[in-house]
Design a protein around this motif. Structure first.
Motif, PDB file in Angstrom:
ATOM      1  N   UNK A   8       0.121  17.698  12.656  1.00  0.00           N
ATOM      2  CA  UNK A   8      -0.535  18.059  13.906  1.00  0.00           C
ATOM      3  C   UNK A   8       0.430  18.759  14.861  1.00  0.00           C
ATOM      4  N   UNK A   9       1.687  18.352  14.853  1.00  0.00           N
ATOM      5  CA  UNK A   9       2.668  18.993  15.727  1.00  0.00           C
ATOM      6  C   UNK A   9       2.885  20.448  15.331  1.00  0.00           C
ATOM      7  N   UNK A  10       3.151  20.685  14.035  1.00  0.00           N
ATOM      8  CA  UNK A  10       3.405  22.057  13.590  1.00  0.00           C
ATOM      9  C   UNK A  10       2.145  22.911  13.653  1.00  0.00           C
ATOM     10  N   UNK A  11       0.985  22.314  13.394  1.00  0.00           N
ATOM     11  CA  UNK A  11      -0.260  23.075  13.500  1.00  0.00           C
ATOM     12  C   UNK A  11      -0.515  23.507  14.937  1.00  0.00           C
ATOM     13  N   UNK A  12      -0.255  22.606  15.881  1.00  0.00           N
ATOM     14  CA  UNK A  12      -0.436  22.948  17.297  1.00  0.00           C
ATOM     15  C   UNK A  12       0.524  24.045  17.720  1.00  0.00           C
ATOM     16  N   UNK A  14       1.887  26.271  15.791  1.00  0.00           N
ATOM     17  CA  UNK A  14       1.498  27.523  15.131  1.00  0.00           C
ATOM     18  C   UNK A  14       0.336  28.190  15.850  1.00  0.00           C
ATOM     19  N   UNK A  15      -0.659  27.419  16.251  1.00  0.00           N
ATOM     20  CA  UNK A  15      -1.824  27.986  16.938  1.00  0.00           C
ATOM     21  C   UNK A  15      -1.441  28.523  18.309  1.00  0.00           C
ATOM     22  N   UNK A  16      -0.667  27.739  19.062  1.00  0.00           N
ATOM     23  CA  UNK A  16      -0.283  28.166  20.412  1.00  0.00           C
ATOM     24  C   UNK A  16       0.617  29.398  20.362  1.00  0.00           C
ATOM     25  N   UNK A  37       5.789  31.215  14.950  1.00  0.00           N
ATOM     26  CA  UNK A  37       4.573  30.985  14.163  1.00  0.00           C
ATOM     27  C   UNK A  37       4.885  30.911  12.675  1.00  0.00           C
ATOM     28  N   UNK A  38       5.733  31.808  12.198  1.00  0.00           N
ATOM     29  CA  UNK A  38       6.109  31.786  10.785  1.00  0.00           C
ATOM     30  C   UNK A  38       6.834  30.493  10.421  1.00  0.00           C
ATOM     31  N   UNK A  39       7.738  30.040  11.270  1.00  0.00           N
ATOM     32  CA  UNK A  39       8.454  28.793  10.992  1.00  0.00           C
ATOM     33  C   UNK A  39       7.493  27.605  10.952  1.00  0.00           C
ATOM     34  N   UNK A  40       6.541  27.579  11.866  1.00  0.00           N
ATOM     35  CA  UNK A  40       5.572  26.478  11.874  1.00  0.00           C
ATOM     36  C   UNK A  40       4.701  26.508  10.622  1.00  0.00           C
ATOM     37  N   UNK A  41       4.266  27.705  10.222  1.00  0.00           N
ATOM     38  CA  UNK A  41       3.472  27.813   8.997  1.00  0.00           C
ATOM     39  C   UNK A  41       4.284  27.416   7.772  1.00  0.00           C
ATOM     40  N   UNK A  42       5.569  27.754   7.771  1.00  0.00           N
ATOM     41  CA  UNK A  42       6.431  27.343   6.660  1.00  0.00           C
ATOM     42  C   UNK A  42       6.534  25.816   6.586  1.00  0.00           C
ATOM     43  N   UNK A  43       6.627  25.171   7.728  1.00  0.00           N
ATOM     44  CA  UNK A  43       6.647  23.708   7.733  1.00  0.00           C
ATOM     45  C   UNK A  43       5.367  23.108   7.192  1.00  0.00           C
ATOM     46  N   UNK A  56       9.350  31.844   1.143  1.00  0.00           N
ATOM     47  CA  UNK A  56       8.986  33.249   1.306  1.00  0.00           C
ATOM     48  C   UNK A  56       8.707  33.566   2.770  1.00  0.00           C
ATOM     49  N   UNK A  57       8.031  32.675   3.455  1.00  0.00           N
ATOM     50  CA  UNK A  57       7.750  32.912   4.871  1.00  0.00           C
ATOM     51  C   UNK A  57       9.032  33.030   5.681  1.00  0.00           C
ATOM     52  N   UNK A  58       9.991  32.160   5.404  1.00  0.00           N
ATOM     53  CA  UNK A  58      11.227  32.163   6.179  1.00  0.00           C
ATOM     54  C   UNK A  58      12.113  33.341   5.804  1.00  0.00           C
ATOM     55  N   UNK A  59      12.286  33.574   4.498  1.00  0.00           N
ATOM     56  CA  UNK A  59      13.227  34.607   4.041  1.00  0.00           C
ATOM     57  C   UNK A  59      12.656  36.005   4.244  1.00  0.00           C
ATOM     58  N   UNK A  60      11.402  36.204   3.824  1.00  0.00           N
ATOM     59  CA  UNK A  60      10.827  37.552   3.849  1.00  0.00           C
ATOM     60  C   UNK A  60      10.296  37.897   5.231  1.00  0.00           C
ATOM     61  N   UNK A  61       9.394  37.069   5.754  1.00  0.00           N
ATOM     62  CA  UNK A  61       8.732  37.432   6.999  1.00  0.00           C
ATOM     63  C   UNK A  61       9.652  37.265   8.201  1.00  0.00           C
TER      64      UNK A  61
END
Length: 208
Positions: A8-12, A14-16, A37-43, A56-61
């Motif tokens: 819930x923490x990382x989802x919040x 990411x959305x914000x 946002x990318x870091x939160x989605x990676x989590x 991939x999210x962390x290294x590429x994006x």
């Protein structure tokens, strides 16, 4: 309980941060929010057991695309005020499209939860074989899809060469490096020995 709080923490976050990407007035701040946002989605992917996609999210994006966007925004003289002129005019249409996409995602989530496919999706074959998720993806990628993987690499190489060719321009008055001339230059062409009398020295114009 701890995984639920982390989700819930990382989802919040990411959305914000995703909302702040499109609402921030400063484009540099938008790129920084995009990185968050990318870091939160990676989590979130790590919590789902998809560590390869998280990497991939962390290294590429984050490491390539977001930094590239940041440098482009800082180097180019882009009038972002002019680009945002039609924001209020197209906002209702964008809201309708967003509402339709949200409804579709909710319907798909409900149907998947009711059919029990979600329970099967979180039990990949990698766990049954005793190997990691990344190793399973590597086995499939470099065996069944190795030719497609090589083709994707060739496409990216062609795109990189095309970008270099399109941005490479010759300008007057700018000295360019000539590799052939440097490699074929002889010592006699670059070095000249000057003999000077004792106590007299060499005039500055003689050194040129």
């Amino acid at each position: 309980m701890l995984q639920g709080l982390a989700f819930y923490l990382m989802a919040t976050v990411a959305v914000v941060s995703g909302l702040l990407v499109v609402t921030a007035r400063n484009p540099v701040h938008s790129v920084l929010w995009l990185i968050l946002t990318f870091f939160s989605a990676a989590g979130l992917f790590v919590l789902l057991g998809a560590e390869f996609i998280a990497m991939l999210l962390v290294v590429v994006y984050v490491g390539a695309f977001a930094v590239l966007f940041l440098f482009v925004v800082m180097m180019l003289d882009v009038d972002f005020v002019r680009l945002r002129e039609g924001y209020a005019r197209y906002l209702p249409l964008a809201g309708i499209v967003a509402a339709i996409l949200l409804a579709e995602m909710v319907m798909v989530s409900i149907s998947v939860a009711q059919s029990g496919a979600a329970r099967d999706a979180i039990s990949p074959a990698a766990l049954a074989e005793g190997v990691t998720n990344t190793e399973t993806i590597g086995r499939v990628l470099y065996t069944d899809y190795v030719y497609l993987f090589q083709a994707a690499g060739i496409v990216l190489l062609i795109a990189m060469i095309g970008a270099i060719v399109l941005t490479l321009r010759k300008r007057e008055g700018v000295r360019r490096q000539d590799l052939a001339a440097q490699a074929n230059r002889r010592r006699a062409d670059a070095v000249e020995i000057k003999s000077a009398a004792t106590g007299v020295g060499v005039k500055p114009e003689e050194l040129l």
